[in-house]
Design a protein around this motif. Structure first.
Motif, mmCIF file in Angstrom:
data_model
loop_
_atom_site.group_PDB
_atom_site.id
_atom_site.type_symbol
_atom_site.label_atom_id
_atom_site.label_comp_id
_atom_site.label_asym_id
_atom_site.label_seq_id
_atom_site.Cartn_x
_atom_site.Cartn_y
_atom_site.Cartn_z
ATOM 1 N N ASP A 10 67.279 24.431 2.007
ATOM 2 C CA ASP A 10 68.382 23.767 2.501
ATOM 3 C C ASP A 10 68.020 22.498 3.735
ATOM 4 O O ASP A 10 68.822 22.515 4.608
ATOM 5 C CB ASP A 10 69.643 24.203 2.964
ATOM 6 C CG ASP A 10 69.964 25.345 1.798
ATOM 7 O OD1 ASP A 10 69.827 24.931 0.573
ATOM 8 O OD2 ASP A 10 70.257 26.552 2.289
ATOM 9 N N GLY A 11 66.913 21.781 3.416
ATOM 10 C CA GLY A 11 66.289 20.899 4.570
ATOM 11 C C GLY A 11 67.429 19.824 4.770
ATOM 12 O O GLY A 11 67.573 19.162 3.646
ATOM 13 N N ALA A 12 67.978 19.598 5.672
ATOM 14 C CA ALA A 12 68.533 18.223 5.993
ATOM 15 C C ALA A 12 68.316 17.570 7.439
ATOM 16 O O ALA A 12 67.943 18.396 8.224
ATOM 17 C CB ALA A 12 70.042 18.590 6.039
ATOM 18 N N ILE A 13 68.367 16.231 7.494
ATOM 19 C CA ILE A 13 67.996 15.479 8.711
ATOM 20 C C ILE A 13 69.062 14.236 8.915
ATOM 21 O O ILE A 13 69.465 13.915 7.733
ATOM 22 C CB ILE A 13 66.577 14.803 8.809
ATOM 23 C CG1 ILE A 13 66.007 14.531 9.786
ATOM 24 C CG2 ILE A 13 66.310 14.151 7.416
ATOM 25 C CD1 ILE A 13 64.640 14.191 10.230
ATOM 26 N N ALA A 14 69.154 14.258 10.254
ATOM 27 C CA ALA A 14 70.033 12.970 10.439
ATOM 28 C C ALA A 14 69.388 11.923 11.203
ATOM 29 O O ALA A 14 68.156 12.374 12.060
ATOM 30 C CB ALA A 14 71.163 13.387 11.589
ATOM 31 N N GLU A 15 69.325 10.731 10.985
ATOM 32 C CA GLU A 15 68.532 9.510 11.586
ATOM 33 C C GLU A 15 68.590 9.680 13.060
ATOM 34 O O GLU A 15 69.914 10.037 13.479
ATOM 35 C CB GLU A 15 69.049 8.426 11.067
ATOM 36 C CG GLU A 15 68.040 7.291 11.460
ATOM 37 C CD GLU A 15 68.583 5.937 10.591
ATOM 38 O OE1 GLU A 15 68.566 5.075 11.513
ATOM 39 O OE2 GLU A 15 68.534 5.872 9.516
ATOM 40 N N VAL A 28 67.856 18.550 12.906
ATOM 41 C CA VAL A 28 67.423 19.054 11.507
ATOM 42 C C VAL A 28 67.969 20.226 11.306
ATOM 43 O O VAL A 28 68.273 21.125 12.288
ATOM 44 C CB VAL A 28 65.793 19.215 11.799
ATOM 45 C CG1 VAL A 28 65.419 19.630 10.577
ATOM 46 C CG2 VAL A 28 64.988 17.986 12.240
ATOM 47 N N ARG A 29 68.645 20.602 10.150
ATOM 48 C CA ARG A 29 69.118 21.670 9.679
ATOM 49 C C ARG A 29 68.285 22.366 8.570
ATOM 50 O O ARG A 29 67.904 21.525 7.659
ATOM 51 C CB ARG A 29 70.604 21.393 9.245
ATOM 52 C CG ARG A 29 71.215 22.736 8.917
ATOM 53 C CD ARG A 29 72.761 22.586 8.787
ATOM 54 N NE ARG A 29 73.055 21.350 7.662
ATOM 55 C CZ ARG A 29 73.745 20.664 7.508
ATOM 56 N NH1 ARG A 29 75.167 20.495 8.545
ATOM 57 N NH2 ARG A 29 73.756 19.948 6.596
ATOM 58 N N TYR A 30 68.034 23.525 8.560
ATOM 59 C CA TYR A 30 67.072 24.544 7.493
ATOM 60 C C TYR A 30 67.467 25.934 7.595
ATOM 61 O O TYR A 30 68.172 26.253 8.460
ATOM 62 C CB TYR A 30 65.867 23.781 7.594
ATOM 63 C CG TYR A 30 65.177 24.509 8.996
ATOM 64 C CD1 TYR A 30 64.731 25.738 9.326
ATOM 65 C CD2 TYR A 30 65.363 23.497 10.166
ATOM 66 C CE1 TYR A 30 64.185 26.205 10.343
ATOM 67 C CE2 TYR A 30 64.820 23.923 11.088
ATOM 68 C CZ TYR A 30 64.399 25.508 11.360
ATOM 69 O OH TYR A 30 63.776 25.789 12.688
ATOM 70 N N GLY A 52 67.665 33.395 6.320
ATOM 71 C CA GLY A 52 68.795 33.785 7.324
ATOM 72 C C GLY A 52 69.728 32.453 7.177
ATOM 73 O O GLY A 52 69.552 31.449 6.215
ATOM 74 N N PRO A 53 70.875 32.363 7.695
ATOM 75 C CA PRO A 53 71.745 31.302 7.762
ATOM 76 C C PRO A 53 71.001 30.015 8.181
ATOM 77 O O PRO A 53 69.911 30.131 9.014
ATOM 78 C CB PRO A 53 72.796 31.650 8.767
ATOM 79 C CG PRO A 53 72.198 32.479 9.589
ATOM 80 C CD PRO A 53 71.261 33.458 8.677
ATOM 81 N N ALA A 54 71.492 28.850 7.734
ATOM 82 C CA ALA A 54 70.834 27.717 8.118
ATOM 83 C C ALA A 54 70.867 27.348 9.785
ATOM 84 O O ALA A 54 72.170 27.612 10.500
ATOM 85 C CB ALA A 54 71.456 26.437 7.487
ATOM 86 N N ARG A 55 69.740 26.967 10.542
ATOM 87 C CA ARG A 55 69.915 26.548 11.869
ATOM 88 C C ARG A 55 69.823 25.149 11.915
ATOM 89 O O ARG A 55 69.123 24.479 11.295
ATOM 90 C CB ARG A 55 68.755 27.432 12.337
ATOM 91 C CG ARG A 55 68.870 28.826 12.121
ATOM 92 C CD ARG A 55 67.742 29.770 12.662
ATOM 93 N NE ARG A 55 66.401 28.991 13.091
ATOM 94 C CZ ARG A 55 65.205 29.421 13.413
ATOM 95 N NH1 ARG A 55 65.249 30.672 13.420
ATOM 96 N NH2 ARG A 55 64.305 28.599 13.780
ATOM 97 N N GLU A 56 70.350 24.727 13.115
ATOM 98 C CA GLU A 56 70.660 23.454 13.494
ATOM 99 C C GLU A 56 69.678 23.187 14.652
ATOM 100 O O GLU A 56 69.889 23.711 15.620
ATOM 101 C CB GLU A 56 71.915 22.997 13.723
ATOM 102 C CG GLU A 56 72.059 21.527 13.875
ATOM 103 C CD GLU A 56 73.653 21.065 13.955
ATOM 104 O OE1 GLU A 56 73.998 20.327 13.234
ATOM 105 O OE2 GLU A 56 74.245 21.868 14.874
#
Length: 144
Positions: A70-75, A91-93, A103-107
C-alpha cells in the motif's frame, strides 16, 4: 634564559590574539558561518530527486524493507517545520513487523532542507493534513 622564554610566549600570545581578531572580521555582514547551509530561508529549492532519496532512505529505515504494501506518496509541498519553511513529502505504507505480519498503514513526513532529505517525522498528522496521495509502487519493490 627564563626571560627569553617569557618573551617568546608573549609574542606567540600576541600573534594568536591578532589572528583571532582578524578571523572575526572575515565573516563580514553575512552572519555566522554554517557548515550545514541551512539558511532557514523561505526560498528553499524543490527536491527534484525526492522519490529516489526516499527509497534509499526507506531501505535503511525499515527493519524489513521487502514486501512493503500500500505504498503511497504525495508530491512535496511547503510546510512550516520547527518554525522554518521546508518542503515536506508525505509517505504512507504498510510494512512487516518483527513477526512478519503487516500492521496498519503508517503515515510519515519526509523533510527536505536545501533540496536534500533531512529527516523523517513519524507522527505526521499535522504536516500531512490535507495531502493528496498517489501510488508509490517502487516502495513495494525494495530489497535488502
Amino acid at each position: 634564559m627564563e626571560l627569553q622564554r617569557l618573551g617568546t610566549s608573549a609574542k606567540l600570545a600576541a600573534i594568536l590574539a591578532l589572528s583571532i581578531g582578524l578571523a572575526g572580521c572575515a565573516g563580514g555582514d553575512s552572519g555566522p558561518i554554517s557548515f550545514t547551509a541551512d539558511r532557514g530561508a523561505a526560498d528553499q529549492p524543490f527536491p527534484t530527486n525526492y522519490r529516489a532519496e526516499i527509497l534509499a532512505f526507506m531501505r535503511t529505515y525499515l527493519n524489513n524493507p521487502v514486501g512493503v504494501r500500500d505504498g503511497a506518496i504525495a508530491e512535496p509541498v511547503q510546510r512550516t517545520i520547527g518554525g522554518r519553511l521546508r518542503y515536506v513529502a508525505c509517505v504512507r505504507y504498510s510494512a512487516k513487523d518483527s513477526d512478519g505480519n503487516y500492521g496498519p498503514a503508517r503515515e510519515h513526513a519526509v523533510v527536505f532542507v536545501d533540496g536534500r532529505l533531512d529527516r523523517i517525522i513519524e507522527n505526521a498528522a499535522e504536516p500531512c493534513s490535507g495531502i493528496s496521495y498517489g501510488p508509490f509502487a517502487e516502495l513495494g519493490n525494495l530489497s535488502r
